[in-house]
Design a protein around this motif. Structure first.
Motif, PDB file in Angstrom:
ATOM      1  N   PHE A 246      34.553   9.207  82.656  1.00 31.38           N
ATOM      2  CA  PHE A 246      33.697  10.180  81.983  1.00 31.38           C
ATOM      3  C   PHE A 246      32.646  10.774  82.919  1.00 31.38           C
ATOM      4  CE2 PHE A 246      35.356   7.680  78.437  1.00 31.38           C
ATOM      5  CZ  PHE A 246      35.798   8.692  77.600  1.00 31.38           C
ATOM      6  N   ASN A 247      32.584  10.272  84.163  1.00 35.74           N
ATOM      7  CA  ASN A 247      31.711  10.904  85.147  1.00 35.74           C
ATOM      8  C   ASN A 247      32.257  12.253  85.579  1.00 35.74           C
ATOM      9  OD1 ASN A 247      29.766   8.825  85.278  1.00 35.74           O
ATOM     10  ND2 ASN A 247      31.056   7.638  86.671  1.00 35.74           N
ATOM     11  N   ASP A 248      33.547  12.478  85.365  1.00 35.31           N
ATOM     12  CA  ASP A 248      34.180  13.766  85.644  1.00 35.31           C
ATOM     13  C   ASP A 248      34.127  14.596  84.370  1.00 35.31           C
ATOM     14  OD1 ASP A 248      36.229  15.836  85.750  1.00 35.31           O
ATOM     15  OD2 ASP A 248      36.922  14.859  87.590  1.00 35.31           O
ATOM     16  N   ASN A 249      33.403  15.717  84.414  1.00 32.40           N
ATOM     17  CA  ASN A 249      33.168  16.471  83.181  1.00 32.40           C
ATOM     18  C   ASN A 249      34.448  17.040  82.587  1.00 32.40           C
ATOM     19  OD1 ASN A 249      32.945  18.677  85.378  1.00 32.40           O
ATOM     20  ND2 ASN A 249      32.997  19.863  83.489  1.00 32.40           N
ATOM     21  N   MET A 250      35.429  17.400  83.437  1.00 26.93           N
ATOM     22  CA  MET A 250      36.673  17.946  82.906  1.00 26.93           C
ATOM     23  C   MET A 250      37.431  16.883  82.110  1.00 26.93           C
ATOM     24  SD  MET A 250      39.501  20.226  84.931  1.00 26.93           S
ATOM     25  CE  MET A 250      38.238  21.374  85.467  1.00 26.93           C
ATOM     26  N   VAL A 251      37.445  15.667  82.628  1.00 29.53           N
ATOM     27  CA  VAL A 251      38.092  14.551  81.922  1.00 29.53           C
ATOM     28  C   VAL A 251      37.319  14.221  80.649  1.00 29.53           C
ATOM     29  CG1 VAL A 251      38.735  12.113  82.058  1.00 29.53           C
ATOM     30  CG2 VAL A 251      39.056  13.587  84.047  1.00 29.53           C
ATOM     31  N   ALA A 252      35.996  14.163  80.769  1.00 26.83           N
ATOM     32  CA  ALA A 252      35.165  13.844  79.606  1.00 26.83           C
ATOM     33  C   ALA A 252      35.364  14.866  78.501  1.00 26.83           C
ATOM     34  CB  ALA A 252      33.699  13.774  80.015  1.00 26.83           C
ATOM     35  N   THR A 253      35.358  16.146  78.878  1.00 26.71           N
ATOM     36  CA  THR A 253      35.550  17.212  77.889  1.00 26.71           C
ATOM     37  C   THR A 253      36.923  17.104  77.244  1.00 26.71           C
ATOM     38  OG1 THR A 253      34.084  18.710  79.096  1.00 26.71           O
ATOM     39  CG2 THR A 253      35.619  19.709  77.543  1.00 26.71           C
ATOM     40  N   GLY A 254      37.965  16.877  78.061  1.00 23.62           N
ATOM     41  CA  GLY A 254      39.315  16.764  77.522  1.00 23.62           C
ATOM     42  C   GLY A 254      39.466  15.605  76.553  1.00 23.62           C
ATOM     43  N   VAL A 290      47.463  17.930  71.818  1.00 23.49           N
ATOM     44  CA  VAL A 290      47.004  17.702  73.194  1.00 23.49           C
ATOM     45  C   VAL A 290      46.716  19.023  73.883  1.00 23.49           C
ATOM     46  CG1 VAL A 290      47.676  16.851  75.473  1.00 23.49           C
ATOM     47  CG2 VAL A 290      48.168  15.480  73.436  1.00 23.49           C
ATOM     48  N   GLU A 291      47.639  19.973  73.766  1.00 21.76           N
ATOM     49  CA  GLU A 291      47.470  21.274  74.431  1.00 21.76           C
ATOM     50  C   GLU A 291      46.256  22.026  73.887  1.00 21.76           C
ATOM     51  OE1 GLU A 291      50.086  25.285  75.473  1.00 21.76           O
ATOM     52  OE2 GLU A 291      50.805  23.893  73.937  1.00 21.76           O
ATOM     53  N   THR A 292      46.118  22.052  72.570  1.00 17.51           N
ATOM     54  CA  THR A 292      45.000  22.759  71.937  1.00 17.51           C
ATOM     55  C   THR A 292      43.668  22.135  72.347  1.00 17.51           C
ATOM     56  OG1 THR A 292      46.391  23.301  70.032  1.00 17.51           O
ATOM     57  CG2 THR A 292      44.013  23.504  69.732  1.00 17.51           C
ATOM     58  N   SER A 293      43.612  20.825  72.387  1.00 13.33           N
ATOM     59  CA  SER A 293      42.377  20.131  72.740  1.00 13.33           C
ATOM     60  C   SER A 293      41.990  20.369  74.197  1.00 13.33           C
ATOM     61  CB  SER A 293      42.522  18.634  72.477  1.00 13.33           C
ATOM     62  OG  SER A 293      42.846  18.385  71.132  1.00 13.33           O
ATOM     63  N   LEU A 294      42.984  20.296  75.096  1.00 14.72           N
ATOM     64  CA  LEU A 294      42.689  20.457  76.521  1.00 14.72           C
ATOM     65  C   LEU A 294      42.351  21.900  76.890  1.00 14.72           C
ATOM     66  CD1 LEU A 294      45.285  18.069  78.218  1.00 14.72           C
ATOM     67  CD2 LEU A 294      42.915  17.628  77.552  1.00 14.72           C
ATOM     68  N   LYS A 295      42.752  22.850  76.039  1.00 19.87           N
ATOM     69  CA  LYS A 295      42.378  24.246  76.293  1.00 19.87           C
ATOM     70  C   LYS A 295      40.865  24.411  76.295  1.00 19.87           C
ATOM     71  CE  LYS A 295      46.429  26.827  74.702  1.00 19.87           C
ATOM     72  NZ  LYS A 295      46.990  27.673  73.623  1.00 19.87           N
ATOM     73  N   PHE A 296      40.181  23.560  75.538  1.00 22.99           N
ATOM     74  CA  PHE A 296      38.720  23.623  75.515  1.00 22.99           C
ATOM     75  C   PHE A 296      38.163  23.412  76.917  1.00 22.99           C
ATOM     76  CE2 PHE A 296      34.397  22.392  74.723  1.00 22.99           C
ATOM     77  CZ  PHE A 296      34.040  23.084  73.591  1.00 22.99           C
ATOM     78  N   ALA A 297      38.686  22.409  77.633  1.00 22.85           N
ATOM     79  CA  ALA A 297      38.238  22.150  79.006  1.00 22.85           C
ATOM     80  C   ALA A 297      38.609  23.310  79.925  1.00 22.85           C
ATOM     81  CB  ALA A 297      38.854  20.854  79.516  1.00 22.85           C
ATOM     82  N   VAL A 298      39.784  23.915  79.679  1.00 24.30           N
ATOM     83  CA  VAL A 298      40.233  25.050  80.499  1.00 24.30           C
ATOM     84  C   VAL A 298      39.277  26.228  80.351  1.00 24.30           C
ATOM     85  CG1 VAL A 298      42.055  26.777  80.802  1.00 24.30           C
ATOM     86  CG2 VAL A 298      42.661  24.379  80.423  1.00 24.30           C
TER      87      VAL A 298
END
Length: 497
Positions: A246-254, A290-298
């Motif tokens: 969770f120190n990586d914001n992209m991972v944390a957001t995903g 999974v795809e819809t959720s990870l789009k937020f990080a994108v």
């Protein structure tokens, strides 16, 4: 001559003022011309500013689209057909209802916007007297706010319906002061957050950010005095073991969005998502979630790229405007600009805390059988609360990032339900709904409704006094923080702050 000027204004309004990417580009162009930069530097900077803001808009738009299945699901599957708190729904409500309710044309909103913007410029031009240092440059936000202010003031002061001149004067003065004072409140906090990047926030939650950042600062000082470490900023927290991901914001957001989106999308179910057109019949639900959720990080990453692309051009070029036309001024820009500073995880945490607050408030309205139900719009729940989270974290750490966006979420729903039902906007399906317009402007409306013109005078006096009090609190550094931030930092270090 007047027809020519009117035509020029219409072109400027339709193609530049209300198109934020072109307005930012126009300011960069004007600034570099005033700095007498070479033609190729001016062209390059202008293009980068326009493209950068378009990238930011693409990221913002993607976030809204990604959130749409949840909003549609809450409305259609759970039958929450109600008023939507969202700037665009609010603007549409005014367009649909202002003529029916007050017999006034929506076209007056454009004139109001122009006069209020000129008022803002005049106040900043005489900054040594007014103590106001920021120009509100987010034109699309100005149009949304001018629309809602138009309705609220007509409701509070019905005598103005018969006098367009008085109406525009009252509205332009109050709105112009609100823009100048609200964005000015965030000058110090923005300079400290960004290490002197040279901008402030001009959006829909300026008073809210200022209040919660101030409270976060007070909370942190109190905790430090007691020897507590609970006010540690998110970026300074090193998580142990498996939690280090969770120190990586992209991972944390995903991960956080997968939990948040995933739970709601599972509750909606595959049949509903197919019927609503979000999923294809043969699509796998797990991979869709999974795809819809990870789009937020994108889209969040795209938004931050847009900020990096144009912000340096804007702040460098604005020096030309501040040196030549508006001494000591800084541009007030979209709140998303702040997402490139501080901890990126504060964005996600602030958003989620605010969403929980809004959810609890909406559930409370349903349980109490409120005559006005609220459906959360994505713009308030994300852009209000994520921004409050970023600023609160910078001063008060993780605890502030959890607490204050949550409180803001409650305020957005309860305040909007109250004001929209009282003034009649709820009947037209929407209200602006962001923090200042759920808290500050309802207070303005109550004061004007019950004190009439004395209420207008009271609001104007209070708004004029706010920057004066800010100045009196720190005369030595008040203008220095925008004119020479490095010297300001040196003085703060000497004081041990």
């Amino acid at each position: 001559m007047l027809e020519v000027l009117g035509g020029i204004w219409q072109i400027f309004y339709a193609n530049i003022l209300t198109k934020p990417h072109f307005f930012i580009g126009f300011m960069v162009l004007l600034g570099y011309l005033l700095l007498r930069k070479s033609w190729y530097e001016t062209l390059s900077g202008t293009i980068k500013a326009i493209v950068g803001f378009m990238i930011l808009s693409a990221g913002s738009g993607g976030l809204v689209v990604s959130f749409r299945p949840i909003l549609v699901g809450l409305r259609d599957k759970f039958h929450l057909s109600a008023m939507v708190i969202d700037p665009y729904f609010g603007q549409n409500a005014v367009q649909a209802g202002v003529e029916k309710v007050f017999g006034k044309s929506f076209s007056n909103v454009v004139l109001l916007l122009a006069i209020a913007f000129i008022t803002n410029l005049i106040l900043v031009r005489f900054s040594r007297i007014t103590k106001l240092r920021s120009v509100f440059t987010t034109g699309h936000v100005q149009l949304q706010q001018a629309s809602t202010a138009y309705w609220l003031i007509l409701f509070a002061l019905p005598a103005l319906v018969t006098s367009d001149v008085k109406l525009l004067i009252v509205m332009a003065v109050i709105l112009g002061l609100y823009w100048a004072v609200g964005s000015n409140l965030l000058v110090r906090y923005s300079q400290e957050l960004t290490d002197g990047a040279g901008f402030t926030i001009a959006h829909q939650q300026m008073f809210g950010i200022a209040l919660f950042t101030w409270l976060a600062e007070k909370m942190a000082k109190r905790d430090r005095a007691k020897g507590k470490t609970s006010s540690k900023r998110i970026e300074d927290i090193e998580l142990p073991g498996w939690m280090s991901i969770f120190n990586d914001n992209m991972v944390a957001t995903g991960v956080l969005m997968l939990m948040f989106f995933g739970g709601i999308l599972l509750a909606l179910g595959k049949p509903f998502l197919i019927e609503a057109g979000f999923m294809k019949p043969g699509q796998n639900l797990f991979f869709y979630i999974v795809e819809t959720s990870l789009k937020f990080a994108v889209y969040l990453a795209i938004l931050q790229l847009g900020v990096r692309t144009f912000i340096s051009e804007l702040t460098q070029s604005f020096k030309g405007i501040s040196d030549k036309l508006l001494p000591g001024a800084v541009p007030g820009v979209d709140c998303a600009i702040s997402y490139n500073f501080g901890s990126p995880n504060a964005i996600t945490i602030g958003f989620l805390a605010g969403a929980i607050g809004q959810g609890i408030a909406i559930a409370t309205l349903i349980a109490l059988k409120s005559p006005v139900l609220v459906v959360a719009g994505f713009v308030p729940v994300f852009f209000d609360n994520a921004t409050i989270g970023v600023y609160a974290n910078n001063k008060g750490g993780l605890k502030a990032t959890l607490i204050f966006p949550f409180i803001a979420g409650l305020c957005q729903v309860f305040g909007s339900a109250f004001i929209a039902s009282w003034v009649g906007m709820a009947a037209y399906g929407g209200y602006l709904g962001m923090w200042d317009w759920a808290v500050v402007w309802p207070v303005f409306t109550v004061i004007m409704k019950y004190l009439s013109y004395a209420g207008v005078a009271l609001i104007v006096i209070v708004l004029i006094l706010i920057p004066q009090l800010q100045y009196l609190k720190d005369k030595e550094n008040y203008f220095l923080i925008t004119e020479d931030f490095e010297e300001y930092k040196r003085r703060q270090e000497e004081k041990g702050e």
